[in-house]
Design an enzyme around this catalytic site. Structure first.
Site, mmCIF file in Angstrom:
data_model
loop_
_atom_site.group_PDB
_atom_site.id
_atom_site.type_symbol
_atom_site.label_atom_id
_atom_site.label_comp_id
_atom_site.label_asym_id
_atom_site.label_seq_id
_atom_site.Cartn_x
_atom_site.Cartn_y
_atom_site.Cartn_z
ATOM 1 N N ASP A 1 -13.291 14.524 -5.078
ATOM 2 C CA ASP A 1 -13.315 15.802 -5.788
ATOM 3 C C ASP A 1 -14.461 15.740 -6.786
ATOM 4 O O ASP A 1 -15.259 14.794 -6.751
ATOM 5 C CB ASP A 1 -11.943 16.029 -6.478
ATOM 6 C CG ASP A 1 -11.604 17.517 -6.628
ATOM 7 O OD1 ASP A 1 -12.498 18.283 -7.034
ATOM 8 O OD2 ASP A 1 -10.452 17.887 -6.355
ATOM 9 N N ARG B 1 2.860 -1.442 10.532
ATOM 10 C CA ARG B 1 3.969 -1.522 11.477
ATOM 11 C C ARG B 1 4.267 -2.896 12.064
ATOM 12 O O ARG B 1 5.452 -3.207 12.277
ATOM 13 C CB ARG B 1 3.761 -0.479 12.576
ATOM 14 C CG ARG B 1 3.939 0.936 12.028
ATOM 15 C CD ARG B 1 3.314 1.968 12.914
ATOM 16 N NE ARG B 1 1.859 1.847 12.916
ATOM 17 C CZ ARG B 1 1.056 2.632 13.605
ATOM 18 N NH1 ARG B 1 1.561 3.587 14.358
ATOM 19 N NH2 ARG B 1 -0.243 2.458 13.539
ATOM 20 N N LYS C 1 0.844 -1.198 0.000
ATOM 21 C CA LYS C 1 0.000 0.000 0.000
ATOM 22 C C LYS C 1 0.877 1.245 0.000
ATOM 23 O O LYS C 1 1.693 1.448 0.902
ATOM 24 C CB LYS C 1 -0.909 0.012 1.227
ATOM 25 C CG LYS C 1 -1.854 1.214 1.255
ATOM 26 C CD LYS C 1 -2.955 1.019 2.271
ATOM 27 C CE LYS C 1 -2.626 1.554 3.644
ATOM 28 N NZ LYS C 1 -2.667 3.017 3.751
ATOM 29 N N THR D 1 -12.532 5.685 10.380
ATOM 30 C CA THR D 1 -12.702 5.137 11.731
ATOM 31 C C THR D 1 -12.300 6.141 12.815
ATOM 32 O O THR D 1 -12.578 5.926 13.986
ATOM 33 C CB THR D 1 -11.892 3.836 11.913
ATOM 34 O OG1 THR D 1 -10.569 4.073 11.462
ATOM 35 C CG2 THR D 1 -12.513 2.703 11.130
ATOM 36 N N LYS E 1 -7.270 8.096 -1.491
ATOM 37 C CA LYS E 1 -8.630 8.502 -1.072
ATOM 38 C C LYS E 1 -9.132 9.721 -1.839
ATOM 39 O O LYS E 1 -9.446 10.769 -1.265
ATOM 40 C CB LYS E 1 -8.668 8.765 0.443
ATOM 41 C CG LYS E 1 -8.322 7.548 1.282
ATOM 42 C CD LYS E 1 -8.528 7.778 2.762
ATOM 43 C CE LYS E 1 -8.269 6.542 3.588
ATOM 44 N NZ LYS E 1 -6.855 6.117 3.639
ATOM 45 N N ASP F 1 -3.428 4.241 -2.086
ATOM 46 C CA ASP F 1 -4.435 4.685 -1.098
ATOM 47 C C ASP F 1 -4.375 6.205 -0.950
ATOM 48 O O ASP F 1 -3.866 6.724 0.031
ATOM 49 C CB ASP F 1 -4.163 3.981 0.233
ATOM 50 C CG ASP F 1 -5.220 4.284 1.278
ATOM 51 O OD1 ASP F 1 -6.343 4.675 0.904
ATOM 52 O OD2 ASP F 1 -4.923 4.131 2.481
HETATM 53 O O1 C5P Z 1 0.854 0.375 10.869
HETATM 54 P P1 C5P Z 1 -0.590 0.001 10.766
HETATM 55 O O2 C5P Z 1 -0.817 -1.483 10.614
HETATM 56 O O3 C5P Z 1 -1.425 0.600 11.858
HETATM 57 O O4 C5P Z 1 -1.032 0.658 9.377
HETATM 58 C C1 C5P Z 1 -2.322 0.633 8.990
HETATM 59 C C2 C5P Z 1 -2.501 1.306 7.677
HETATM 60 O O5 C5P Z 1 -3.883 1.359 7.376
HETATM 61 C C3 C5P Z 1 -2.034 2.757 7.647
HETATM 62 O O6 C5P Z 1 -1.554 3.013 6.322
HETATM 63 C C4 C5P Z 1 -3.259 3.560 7.920
HETATM 64 O O7 C5P Z 1 -3.276 4.798 7.267
HETATM 65 C C5 C5P Z 1 -4.344 2.678 7.335
HETATM 66 N N1 C5P Z 1 -5.640 2.814 7.994
HETATM 67 C C6 C5P Z 1 -5.880 2.494 9.317
HETATM 68 N N2 C5P Z 1 -7.111 2.600 9.875
HETATM 69 C C7 C5P Z 1 -8.104 3.008 9.136
HETATM 70 C C8 C5P Z 1 -7.902 3.343 7.810
HETATM 71 C C9 C5P Z 1 -6.652 3.226 7.256
HETATM 72 O O8 C5P Z 1 -5.008 2.118 10.030
HETATM 73 N N3 C5P Z 1 -9.292 3.066 9.685
#
Ligand code: C5P
Length: 251
Positions: free
Chosen positions: A83, A227, A51, A136, A80, A78
């Site tokens: 527009d 992460r 992503k 979220t 988003k 991603d």
């Molecule tokens: O590091 P982590 O697993 O938390 O990364 C989650 C990814 O998903 C990030 O790129 C974050 O922007 C995205 N994301 C999220 N929660 C959401 C929507 C998108 O963690 N509700």
């Protein structure tokens, strides 16, 4: 049909024969191409899809997307988009030319914007246009302040319904929303779930988390993990453990 097992692109796909690597998306939330490529090299063959979000794209531009695709990886762009229909359609057209496999738009952009995006993606049939419903980070109070009545869940289902009716191949949704969306809207669309944490791992700053198995069991087709993989001492090992947990979600 886009998203069918026949194309090799799973949607809900309860078919366990689909390689779990097709269901794992690794989030490259870093600021340089070098850092991104280091992660990709460390993950190796344990994941196919990466992503690229606002941070990396803003820092490095489309070349990182081209490079990932040239090296055989699939890219989930991603950004988003939200527009006017003409502008979003033009942006999706450029993303299709780059060769991305998945991208996001905001369902709140409305039917005309969604249709414009879907039309622009037709040039690349394997490109999945995914709609973001309610972020979220927003709760019921936040929605009320911007004039949206009803529960968050009502809004999620309403926006997902509009997205699918206008041709989107799927939505981005938490595991909790995934089960509601499956119950309300059926099986024939993809659900991409971020905020996934491997069983036994630390939760970090994510609030509502699910394990890979929980997300799949709730109806998610794809999971996004950042992460827990990218910061792990052994990213490939962590990714492999997650693949096992994805398979476990079908039991
Ligand atoms: O590091 P982590 O697993 O938390 O990364 C989650 C990814 O998903 C990030 O790129 C974050 O922007 C995205 N994301 C999220 N929660 C959401 C929507 C998108 O963690 N509700």
């Amino acid at each position: 049909m886009i998203g069918s097992v026949a194309t090799g692109i799973p949607n809900r796909g309860r078919d366990r024969k689909i390689d779990p690597r097709r269901r794992l998306i690794v989030a490259l939330d870093v600021s340089t191409a070098a850092a991104a490529q280091k992660i990709v090299a460390a993950v190796g063959d344990s994941a196919l899809t990466y992503k690229v979000g606002m941070q990396l794209y803003t820092a490095e531009g489309p070349q990182i997307v081209r490079d990932l695709i040239a090296s055989g990886r699939r890219v989930f762009l991603d950004l988003k988009y939200h527009d006017i229909p003409n502008t979003v359609g033009a942006a999706v057209s450029e993303a299709a030319k780059l060769g991305v496999s998945m991208l996001t738009i905001h369902a709140a952009g409305g039917g005309k914007m969604l249709q414009s995006a879907v039309q622009a993606a037709i040039a690349r049939p394997e490109l999945m246009v995914l709609a973001v419903t309610v972020l979220t980070s927003l709760d019921g109070n936040d929605l009320e302040k911007i004039g949206v009545r009803g529960t968050v869940e009502d809004s999620v289902v309403r926006l997902a319904t509009i997205a699918l009716a206008n041709g989107c191949q799927g939505v981005v949704a938490s595991a909790r929303e995934a089960s509601t969306l499956r119950a309300e809207l059926g099986e024939d669309f993809a659900i991409v779930t971020p905020g996934v944490r491997p069983a036994g791992g630390s939760v970090g700053d994510q609030v509502r988390v699910a394990t890979p198995a929980e997300a799949i069991a709730s109806g998610s087709s794809y999971i996004v993990v950042g992460r827990p993989i990218t910061d792990a001492p052994d990213p490939a090992g962590e990714a492999r453990a997650i693949l096992g947990q994805i398979s476990g979600g079908f039991n």
